[in-house]
Design an enzyme around this catalytic site. Structure first.
Site, PDB file in Angstrom:
ATOM      1  N   ASP A 301     -10.539  -5.289 -22.910  1.00  0.00           N
ATOM      2  CA  ASP A 301     -10.822  -6.270 -21.872  1.00  0.00           C
ATOM      3  C   ASP A 301      -9.516  -6.931 -21.426  1.00  0.00           C
ATOM      4  O   ASP A 301      -8.655  -7.242 -22.243  1.00  0.00           O
ATOM      5  CB  ASP A 301     -11.802  -7.305 -22.433  1.00  0.00           C
ATOM      6  CG  ASP A 301     -12.430  -8.158 -21.352  1.00  0.00           C
ATOM      7  OD1 ASP A 301     -12.896  -7.594 -20.352  1.00  0.00           O
ATOM      8  OD2 ASP A 301     -12.463  -9.391 -21.522  1.00  0.00           O
ATOM      9  N   GLU A 348      -9.718  -1.895 -19.064  1.00  0.00           N
ATOM     10  CA  GLU A 348     -10.427  -2.742 -18.098  1.00  0.00           C
ATOM     11  C   GLU A 348      -9.386  -3.258 -17.118  1.00  0.00           C
ATOM     12  O   GLU A 348      -8.634  -4.190 -17.406  1.00  0.00           O
ATOM     13  CB  GLU A 348     -11.136  -3.888 -18.835  1.00  0.00           C
ATOM     14  CG  GLU A 348     -12.057  -4.723 -17.929  1.00  0.00           C
ATOM     15  CD  GLU A 348     -11.345  -5.894 -17.291  1.00  0.00           C
ATOM     16  OE1 GLU A 348     -11.082  -5.823 -16.068  1.00  0.00           O
ATOM     17  OE2 GLU A 348     -11.048  -6.857 -17.997  1.00  0.00           O
ATOM     18  N   ASP A 401     -20.996  -8.600 -17.030  1.00  0.00           N
ATOM     19  CA  ASP A 401     -20.711  -9.789 -16.227  1.00  0.00           C
ATOM     20  C   ASP A 401     -21.308  -9.713 -14.828  1.00  0.00           C
ATOM     21  O   ASP A 401     -21.276 -10.708 -14.094  1.00  0.00           O
ATOM     22  CB  ASP A 401     -19.192  -9.985 -16.103  1.00  0.00           C
ATOM     23  CG  ASP A 401     -18.578 -10.588 -17.356  1.00  0.00           C
ATOM     24  OD1 ASP A 401     -19.299 -11.275 -18.096  1.00  0.00           O
ATOM     25  OD2 ASP A 401     -17.380 -10.365 -17.590  1.00  0.00           O
TER      26      ASP A 401
END
Length: 519
Positions: A301, A348, A401
């Site tokens: 991430d 990501e 998300d």
């Protein structure tokens, strides 16, 4: 360069907590049933969110944990404890939990009572050889369990509010604390032994079924974590208060005029040599090694933070006045590869991405991410449109998300022009609501992306009441669960057919010669 994903494949995004279970939250017994579903549906990958312990203090977010190494004890399966003789059958009777969402306020105390009972039985009658081997061979365990025992002693206060002698991790004071809290420490060791034992059983089963697990690693760790408390030297902290001198975030952009202030302490990447750099690299080596002992592939991430990161003064209330600082870059990853071998990583690379970030990703050979919900802004060069993909990428209809695709389509704040472009991409003059999710799946699976990942909510065509997380919203997140009836043969058969049609079935294992057959 070795590819992270070597052949076209498909997978499902579903966190462990969202699995069906009569015990209020998904657990590692019911993961076996989900793996059977994945295998029957022709899926190669199961993507989960971070596996660390969560806390209601942080909204039970898996991205805010007390530990970057430990596992979440809420995922420990009561049925497996019963089979191991650590619980009675009566203990499995759950008090009527919802099958649609996690009631953390009820689940946490119920699970804690079960684990406490299992511990009492284990310590008097259990076979301790496996436990002692795990305890003695797990390098991070001593710090984690002492930290948790101290948090219990100090009523869950953050470590920087503890008495000075333990706040500073003074070795002499810690030895006294270890002796005083020995029983509590051993209980937390037992929790981690159970989690890792059950996880490894489940992962072995997944491997036998041809299912690979994709994990998730947040770049930053929480301030109130064992990682910062036990390794204060590698973070940018003030000497007296131990609070961050600078914190993580992202600068102002189209979505936020003040940026996003995450508040995580920053690593001391600017220390180019010496003891601090060695300690920082050693900590990351242990972190990668631990996570890769649990998963086959790892999504990092906020990957861009390794190229450059937004540093905000620790006392600021917004992220407006930060500065960009250089991250460790390629040198860091080459050192990790030297120590650990090939790192199967998905980068990501969403948000404010520069050519330098893309260069780092491509030099490492890591696939980036494409989100279909970001594709329809009217720009034919939009990198999230399937026609613009480099094959070495992973396409998602949406992530944890995002809204669900049906929720996105029904959202009045999404411009009608974006919905029209989606229909055009799907070759639809009009799109019935019941077809929206499958048209998104069609676009993902038919693309050139080497890997397509579908959130379970999108496979089922669920609306925004099933959304997993709404960023910047402090409550109501991380609670969605999938009821068992939705893992139907009909869904499995449909998904298998689509996966086969788009050439995303798992690669067959090389056939082994039968007895007497020439190789």
């Amino acid at each position: 360069m070795k590819q992270v994903i070597s052949a076209r494949a498909n997978g499902i995004l579903l966190h462990v907590s969202s699995l069906p279970s009569p015990h209020g939250i998904g657990d590692l017994e019911h993961a076996f049933e989900f793996i059977d579903f994945l295998a029957a549906a022709g899926q190669t990958y199961w993507q989960v969110l971070p596996l660390g312990p969560t806390s209601p203090i942080f909204g039970s977010s898996p991205y805010m944990s007390f530990s970057a190494f430990a596992g979440n004890p809420l995922f420990i399966a009561p049925e497996l404890l019963y089979r191991d003789g650590l619980l009675d059958s009566d203990d499995l009777a759950a008090p009527g939990f919802s099958e649609y969402f996690v009631e953390f306020d009820k689940v946490i105390p119920w699970k804690e009572r079960l684990l406490a009972k299992a511990w009492q039985r284990f310590r008097t009658a259990g076979n301790r050889s496996g436990f002692e081997q795990f305890r003695d061979s797990t390098e991070w365990l001593a710090d984690h369990t002492l930290f948790m025992a101290l948090k219990r002693k100090f009523n869950q206060k953050p470590w920087y509010q503890w008495p000075e002698e333990v706040c500073t991790a003074n070795r002499k004071s810690l030895l006294v604390a270890e002796a005083e809290l020995a029983e509590s420490i051993e209980y937390y060791q037992f929790e981690q032994y159970l989690f890792f034992s059950q996880w490894h059983r489940m992962r072995q089963y997944a491997a036998e079924k041809g299912v690979r697990i994709i994990g998730d690693l947040p770049v930053y760790v929480g301030l109130d974590s064992v990682d910062v408390w036990a390794n204060q030297n590698i973070f940018e902290l003030r000497k007296k208060s131990r609070l961050p001198a600078s914190v993580a975030g992202v600068p102002p952009d189209y979505f936020s005029s003040t940026g996003q202030l995450w508040g995580n302490p920053l690593y001391r990447w600017n220390t180019r040599k010496g003891v601090v750099k060695d300690q920082l690299y050693d900590w990351w080596t242990r972190r990668f090694a631990t996570v890769f002992s649990l998963v086959d592939v790892l999504r990092i991430d906020h990957f861009r933070g390794f190229e450059s990161y937004w540093s905000v003064p620790g006392n600021d209330r917004t992220a407006e006045h930060g500065t960009w600082k250089k991250g460790p870059g390629l040198v860091f990853f080459r050192e990790m590869e030297k120590r650990l071998g090939h790192l199967p990583v998905i980068a990501e690379d969403l948000g404010m991405i520069t050519p330098e970030v893309e260069k780092l990703r491509d030099n490492l050979g890591y696939p980036g991410m494409k989100i279909l919900q970001f594709a329809f802004d009217g720009n034919p060069a939009n990198p999230y449109l399937p026609c613009n993909y480099d094959p070495n990428c992973v396409v998602f209809t949406g992530t944890h998300d995002n809204d669900t695709v049906l929720g996105w389509y029904l959202d009045p704040d999404v411009p009608e022009e974006s919905k029209q472009q989606f229909r055009k991409a799907a070759n639809r003059q009009d799109c019935p609501l019941q077809a929206v999710h499958r048209d998104f799946i069609y676009l993902a699976m038919s693309s050139t992306a080497v890997l397509s990942i579908l959130p379970m909510q999108d496979i089922l065509g669920f609306g925004n009441d099933c959304r997993m997380n709404m960023p910047s919203t402090p409550s109501g997140n991380w609670v969605w669960r999938c009821a068992p009836r939705y893992f139907s043969d009909e869904i499995s058969t449909w998904l298998l057919d689509q996966t086969r049609f788009f050439n995303r079935l798992p690669e067959p294992e090389p056939s082994k010669p039968s007895a007497g057959e020439k190789k």
